[in-house]
Scaffold this active site. Structure first.
Site, PDB file in Angstrom:
ATOM      1  N   GLY A   1      11.051  -2.823   5.612  1.00  5.36           N
ATOM      2  CA  GLY A   1      10.145  -3.931   5.646  1.00  5.36           C
ATOM      3  C   GLY A   1       9.821  -4.333   4.286  1.00  5.36           C
ATOM      4  CG  HIS A   2       6.604  -2.127   2.309  1.00  4.63           C
ATOM      5  ND1 HIS A   2       6.818  -0.891   2.876  1.00  4.63           N
ATOM      6  CD2 HIS A   2       5.565  -2.371   2.145  1.00  4.63           C
ATOM      7  CE1 HIS A   2       5.598  -0.534   3.356  1.00  4.63           C
ATOM      8  NE2 HIS A   2       4.802  -1.641   3.043  1.00  4.63           N
TER       9      HIS A   2
ATOM     10  CG  MET B   1      -1.741  -1.366   1.288  1.00  7.62           C
ATOM     11  SD  MET B   1      -3.255  -0.771   1.991  1.00  7.62           S
ATOM     12  CE  MET B   1      -2.697  -0.422   3.873  1.00  7.62           C
TER      13      MET B   1
ATOM     14  CD  GLN C   1      -1.835  -8.803   4.052  1.00 10.32           C
ATOM     15  OE1 GLN C   1      -2.589  -7.925   4.482  1.00 10.32           O
ATOM     16  NE2 GLN C   1      -0.572  -8.622   3.778  1.00 10.32           N
TER      17      GLN C   1
END
Ligand code: AMP
Length: 330
Positions: free
Chosen positions: A80-81, A74, A197
């Protein structure tokens, strides 16, 4: 135009004809390796905003034999991404990152309108990581009309965060299913930070026969132990300091198991005491669950996931720790 740059980027598939096309590009250079000319691109990343273009591009990449890796996000990217991107770079030929703040996974009163966004910085970070494609659709592209289809993954969607954020995982499952159909990856990369998730998505992919490998990557933390999250930017200095207790309580849980405590309730109570001492604004849950089914664990006899969701100020933070307990070795 985007098809041409796709050709530049993938030396494995370069033909003589394509090589001569790329000679005119300022974004590409040649290397001669083993008498074979290989073409490399520099600092170019294709940005695609429409579903149709993305699907055509993915078809072309697949038919050229490329392995596609998708990292759905998002935006408001952090390390982290980027850890997912780096893993995808290692395992696939073409890395595609999507940035889409998915309205249908936000409930009423949640932070959809204030969710942090910085596309310029995101693009810069992704270019630095040599990401090949950024898919950045508008809401209208993703949801051109009110949809009539829902995806509801029973049981695992309604525990933990699903119990508090009603319908959240239906929205997540829907958008991930759409992204998989649009970008057609061979592998899709998710973070263990959002543990529930990835359990939901794994199960959806299995039940609906999505031809994709779901890969889960470890949680990336700041030096002080706080799990990185786009929502950490909501924290004041004091809230951020108090929020360190999430990781500390998860470490304590593992420590207690190692010391021989196998009663999940006792461990969760101890975590609650620790967290309450730091005056959180709300504790949504502190749970010990089976990492596959997400069902509550009473006595710890095998792998167990400790998961917490706690609000400090405007930030609702989640964190977790998987403890690989083996009763036979205890
Ligand atoms: P988001 O942009 O928050 O939807 O996250 C996109 C992806 O990045 C999800 O798969 C997250 O689990 C993953 N992610 C977010 N934060 C972290 C982190 N600290 N460590 C590892 N993965 C993360």
């Amino acid at each position: 135009m985007f098809l041409l740059s796709a050709i530049f980027r993938y030396p494995k598939k370069t033909t003589q004809e394509e090589t001569s096309i790329s000679r005119g590009s300022k974004d590409a250079f040649f290397l001669v390796v083993d008498n074979k000319t290989q073409v490399y691109s520099i600092a170019s990343m294709d940005i695609i905003e429409t579903v149709r273009e993305m699907q055509e591009y993915a078809n072309r990449l697949r038919s050229d034999g490329n392995v596609i890796g998708l990292v759905p996000t998002m935006g408001y990217l952090h390390e982290g991404h980027l850890s997912l991107v780096r893993r995808a770079k290692k395992e696939t030929d073409v890395v595609l990152v999507s940035i889409f703040v998915n309205p249908v996974q936000f409930g009423p009163g949640e932070d959809l309108s204030t969710y942090p966004r910085d596309l310029e910085s995101d693009e810069h970070l992704l270019k630095k990581e040599e990401v090949d494609i950024l898919f950045n659709p508008s809401t209208i592209q993703m949801y051109p009309e009110p949809g009539l289809t829902n995806i509801y993954v029973h049981r695992i969607s309604t525990t933990l965060c699903g119990n508090i954020r009603s319908g959240h995982f239906d929205g997540v499952a829907l958008v991930v299913a759409k992204l998989l159909n649009i970008t057609k990856p061979h592998k899709a990369f998710f973070g263990a930070k959002d543990f529930q998730q990835q359990v939901v998505i794994r199960r959806m992919a299995r039940d609906l026969n999505f031809d994709v490998e779901i890969i889960t990557c470890p949680i990336v933390r700041d030096e002080d132990g706080l799990a990185l999250s786009s929502r950490n930017m909501y924290l004041s200095k004091d809230e951020r300091r108090r929020a360190l207790v999430l990781n500390e309580s998860l470490e304590e849980a593992e420590h207690l198991i190692k010391k021989g405590e196998h009663r999940a309730d006792t461990i969760c109570d101890r975590m609650r005491v620790m967290i309450e001492k730091r005056s959180p604004d709300r504790i949504d849950y502190i749970s010990a669950v089976n990492p596959e089914t997400l069902e509550p664990v009473r006595t710890i006899e095998g792998p167990v996931l400790f998961a917490v969701a706690v609000r400090f100020g405007k930030a609702r933070l989640i964190d977790n720790r998987l403890v690989e307990f083996n009763a036979d070795e205890d």
